[in-house]
Design a protein around this motif. Structure first.
Motif: not given
Ligand code: NI
Ligand code: MN
Length: 227
Positions: A17-26, A34-37, A59-61
């Motif tokens: 599975r793909n997991i993001l921890i503390d997703p701070f991009f912008n 980038k979020i798009e990638d 946004e990501i969720a």
């Protein structure tokens, strides 16, 4: 399993599975991705409410239909923002999601959300242990040094992410002591050099850690480790 240091405290784990921890991009000066990638994100783990950790969770969720794992208070906040797939937990709690397990660990820090000049209560800050594909990854979150970290040695952590930037979290010296207690197979420093206030020398940290026979890797934002 591939684990990528996105930058600052943002970590991406790609496995079954793909997991993001503390997703701070912008607004993250250190983020290279980038979020798009992003690949399809199945889970997002939020350690605490501060903007550099809660980041772009909403946004990501929404875009990926990800399940967001956070404390109850952040869960309620996200529900109000229109996120419908939320799993709330608290420190010490462990949950088996079927394809991976998460346990929240203590972190000594704050966890409010600042919105329109108002402070919103966002529960207790945490760290997280993610167990997937027979590997264990520990993300300390934002925390000061504590003797509780000694207990993490019982978890046989394969890869640990620890803050070294100081001021808001442990500095490199305290992170060295934390690493000594955690005894991970590999440690990667995070939460430094994003802003002048949290400047630190990761190479210096790794040099010291190597002397106690623990592997240390300085990852530049965007770099990965295969586990
Ligand atoms: Ni914080
Ligand atoms: Mn932070």
């Amino acid at each position: 399993m591939k684990v990528t240091y996105v930058g600052h405290a943002t970590v991406m784990i790609e496995g079954s599975r793909n997991i993001l921890i503390d997703p701070f991009f912008n607004g993250n000066p250190a983020a290279t991705l980038k979020i798009e990638d992003l690949p399809k994100i199945d889970y997002i783990i939020v350690t605490h409410g501060h903007a550099d950790h809660l980041g772009d969770t909403v946004e990501i969720a929404k875009k990926h239909g990800s399940i967001v794992i956070a404390n109850f208070e952040i869960g309620v906040y996200l529900q109000r923002k229109g996120i419908d797939r939320i799993h709330t937990m608290h420190i010490g709690g462990k949950h088996d999601f079927g394809d991976m397990k998460v346990k929240l660990t203590p972190a000594h820090h704050g966890s409010s959300i600042l919105e329109d000049g108002q402070i919103i209560y966002a529960g207790n800050p945490a760290g997280a242990i993610v167990e997937m594909d027979h590997r264990k990854v520990y993300h300390a979150g934002d925390t000061g040094l504590s003797k509780d970290m000694e207990l993490l040695a019982n978890d046989y952590i394969d890869l640990a992410f620890v803050p070294i930037g100081g001021n808001y979290t442990m500095d490199a010296e305290d992170a060295f002591m934390a690493t000594k207690m955690i005894q991970p197979k590999v440690v990667v420093p995070i939460h430094y050099n994003t802003w002048p206030l949290i400047e630190a020398d990761p190479e210096e940290f790794c040099k010291k850690v190597s002397e106690i026979d623990i592997k240390c890797r300085v990852l530049k934002p965007g770099e990965s480790i295969e586990l």
